[in-house]
Design an enzyme around this catalytic site. Structure first.
Site, PDB file in Angstrom:
ATOM      1  N   ASP A 167      22.217  31.673  -5.323  1.00 54.46           N
ATOM      2  CA  ASP A 167      20.906  31.157  -4.940  1.00 54.46           C
ATOM      3  C   ASP A 167      21.079  30.046  -3.899  1.00 54.46           C
ATOM      4  OD1 ASP A 167      18.418  30.062  -4.734  1.00 54.46           O
ATOM      5  OD2 ASP A 167      18.106  29.781  -6.884  1.00 54.46           O
ATOM      6  N   ASP A 199      17.772  32.898   7.442  1.00 60.80           N
ATOM      7  CA  ASP A 199      16.769  33.937   7.742  1.00 60.80           C
ATOM      8  C   ASP A 199      15.915  34.028   6.480  1.00 60.80           C
ATOM      9  OD1 ASP A 199      15.414  36.038   8.814  1.00 60.80           O
ATOM     10  OD2 ASP A 199      17.084  37.450   8.801  1.00 60.80           O
ATOM     11  N   CYS A 230      10.378  36.078  10.136  1.00 66.77           N
ATOM     12  CA  CYS A 230       9.703  37.151  10.884  1.00 66.77           C
ATOM     13  C   CYS A 230       8.208  37.025  10.588  1.00 66.77           C
ATOM     14  CB  CYS A 230      10.255  38.525  10.528  1.00 66.77           C
ATOM     15  SG  CYS A 230      10.293  38.894   8.772  1.00 66.77           S
ATOM     16  N   ALA A 233      21.222  36.823   3.271  1.00 61.39           N
ATOM     17  CA  ALA A 233      21.930  37.737   4.163  1.00 61.39           C
ATOM     18  C   ALA A 233      21.543  39.209   4.095  1.00 61.39           C
ATOM     19  CB  ALA A 233      23.428  37.602   3.926  1.00 61.39           C
ATOM     20  N   ALA A 234      21.068  39.688   2.956  1.00 58.58           N
ATOM     21  CA  ALA A 234      20.862  41.146   2.826  1.00 58.58           C
ATOM     22  C   ALA A 234      19.686  41.610   3.687  1.00 58.58           C
ATOM     23  CB  ALA A 234      20.594  41.497   1.373  1.00 58.58           C
ATOM     24  N   PRO A 235      19.787  42.806   4.259  1.00 61.71           N
ATOM     25  CA  PRO A 235      20.840  43.812   4.101  1.00 61.71           C
ATOM     26  C   PRO A 235      22.046  43.624   5.025  1.00 61.71           C
ATOM     27  CG  PRO A 235      19.073  44.698   5.450  1.00 61.71           C
ATOM     28  CD  PRO A 235      18.637  43.319   5.037  1.00 61.71           C
ATOM     29  N   GLY A 236      22.132  42.496   5.706  1.00 62.18           N
ATOM     30  CA  GLY A 236      23.367  42.209   6.434  1.00 62.18           C
ATOM     31  C   GLY A 236      23.327  42.508   7.916  1.00 62.18           C
TER      32      GLY A 236
END
Ligand SMILES: C[S@@+](CC[C@H](N)C(=O)[O-])C[C@H]1O[C@@H](n2cnc3c(N)ncnc32)[C@H](O)[C@@H]1O
Length: 443
Positions: free
Chosen positions: A302, A324, A377, A255-258
């Site tokens: 994790d 992601d 990406c 998730a980071a940076p959200g």
């Protein structure tokens, strides 16, 4: 008189060269800038600009030094040459100023003092032979597109007709795209506000606004108040495709940076778990959500080992999972020009294995009829198309759902097909390159 005088170019070149050495030693540009500017954060905008410009011309500059120097210069001198040659290839300063300030920078440091004459001679020599050297650079793909040979081979193999267009688009400066927080205001309202402030902007997606002139976040209207966030228009496609609504249990697994966590909540999801392995990066999810006045449950854990943070007995499976995944980031080179020079060819296989493990580990957490959106990406097929084909072979209960445009293309091409009304004719490559696959669990 201007309010703040620009720092002397020599000072900028000297600090950019220090950061360059760290970067060529394998550190990211972010890290290198932070370390080189620990005592001089006031120089950051100018040094960052010089450093990024140099990285965008890395292959050409290093080739030029190789051609003009009888033997390889010491790393400190090579660094100063790289950042100075990049300035000579641009037009921010006159040639005279660049050479003069590069020599001053060399004289200011003990490690480069003795090479000041050499720096002067090489830069002048470059200026004399500029035309023939530039022609050499144009002839050789790796120099022209500023990419390592293995990277070019992969691009060429996967996109035989489009690889030069992709490589060229990745050399351009990235656009500043914002996501308007739909819980707070409409895109129309925000565009009106920008117009009143005399700021040129265009809608380029459902919630996406392209600000024509990039600017620091502190100067973006509504950013501090959480009315808008910075997010590439291609990245903004992900969350709506997941179709997560109120009442659904949603997992954002990496998730980071959200950015996507916040987007999920903005679009109505009200039961979101944001999982992140890196505790320091998880703090950034919290910061982003707080700025936007949004809530999600943040878990440091994790995703490859769900039993450490999720129990199949006590917990209901998720309705939606967003994965992601960590990847080569080969689709976001224009924002992170250091990536091709930090990665090795062997990283592709290693990351492909991590992604497969993540997919396999998360699949059992999805309820029957639930959906998982896989995102990278990256433009490399091993991480995208081939990854999902192999997943399908391993999981008979997975059905791939069609997305609005071909998932097989880099996002900036998807944009043309998916949202022609929002696409600005002058900016056909507005999106970064992403791969998306939407998977449904059939039983
Ligand atoms: C591509 S970034 C995610 C970007 C984020 N979704 C956004 O839109 O802002 C991938 C993230 O996954 C995290 N990560 C990598 N491996 C992980 C794992 N095994 N479990 C959980 N998080 C992981 C990384 O630390 C990184 O923050």
């Amino acid at each position: 008189m201007s309010a703040a005088a620009s720092p002397a170019l020599a000072e900028v070149l000297r600090h950019a060269a220090a950061a360059w050495q760290l970067f060529r030693g394998g550190r990211s540009l972010d890290y290198a800038l932070g370390a080189a500017l620990a005592a001089r954060s006031d120089l950051r905008p100018a040094v960052q600009d010089a450093l990024y410009t140099a990285v965008r011309r890395l292959a050409a500059s290093e080739h030029i030094v190789e051609r003009l120097a009888a033997r390889a210069p010491a790393p400190e001198v090579a660094a100063l040459l790289a950042v100075s040659l990049a300035q000579l290839q641009g037009d921010a300063h006159s040639h005279y100023t660049v050479v003069d300030q590069a020599v001053t920078a060399a004289q200011q440091s003990l490690q480069t003092q003795a090479a000041a004459g050499f720096v002067n001679a090489l830069l002048r020599n470059f200026l004399r032979q500029r035309e023939s050297l530039s022609a050499e650079v144009q002839r050789e793909a790796t120099l022209r597109y500023n990419l390592p040979p293995w990277w070019i081979e992969r691009l060429r193999g996967e996109y035989p007709d489009d690889w030069t267009m992709i490589a060229e688009s990745q050399q351009r400066m990235p656009p500043l795209v914002l996501r308007v927080n739909s819980r707070r205001l409409t895109v129309g309202d925000y565009l009106t506000r920008l117009a009143e402030l005399g700021i040129a902007a265009t809608r380029v997606g459902a919630q996406a606004v392209w600000m024509h002139q990039p600017r620091p976040v502190a100067q973006i209207p509504g950013f501090a108040a959480g009315e808008v966030s910075v997010q590439d228009a291609g990245a903004q496609l992900a969350t709506p495709w997941l179709d997560a609504v109120a009442g659904m249990r949603v997992l954002d697994a990496c998730a980071a940076p959200g950015g996507k966590t916040a987007h999920l909540v903005e679009l109505g999801a009200d039961d979101v778990t944001a999982l992140e392995i890196d505790a320091a990066r998880a703090v950034r999810i919290e910061d982003n959500l707080r700025r936007c006045h949004l809530f999600a449950r943040i878990v440091v854990g994790d995703a490859e080992r769900p039993t450490t943070w999720w129990s199949p007995k006590g917990q209901i499976p998720f309705d939606r999972i967003l994965l992601d995944a960590p990847c080569t980031a080969s689709g976001i080179v224009r924002r992170h020009p250091d990536i091709p020079w930090l990665r090795r060819a062997s990283d592709v296989a290693q990351l492909t294995t991590v992604q497969a493990n993540l997919l396999d580990a998360l699949w059992p957490l999805l309820r029957v009829g639930g959906r998982l959106l896989y995102v990278v990406c990256s433009l490399f097929p091993e991480e995208g198309r081939a990854q999902i084909a192999r997943f399908g072979e391993r999981h008979a209960d997975a059905r791939r759902l069609p997305l609005p445009a071909s998932q097989l293309l880099p996002t900036f091409m998807i944009a043309a097909a998916a949202a022609p009304a929002w696409r600005d004719a002058n900016e056909p490559t507005l999106h970064d390159g992403f791969f998306y696959a939407l998977l449904e669990k059939t039983g």
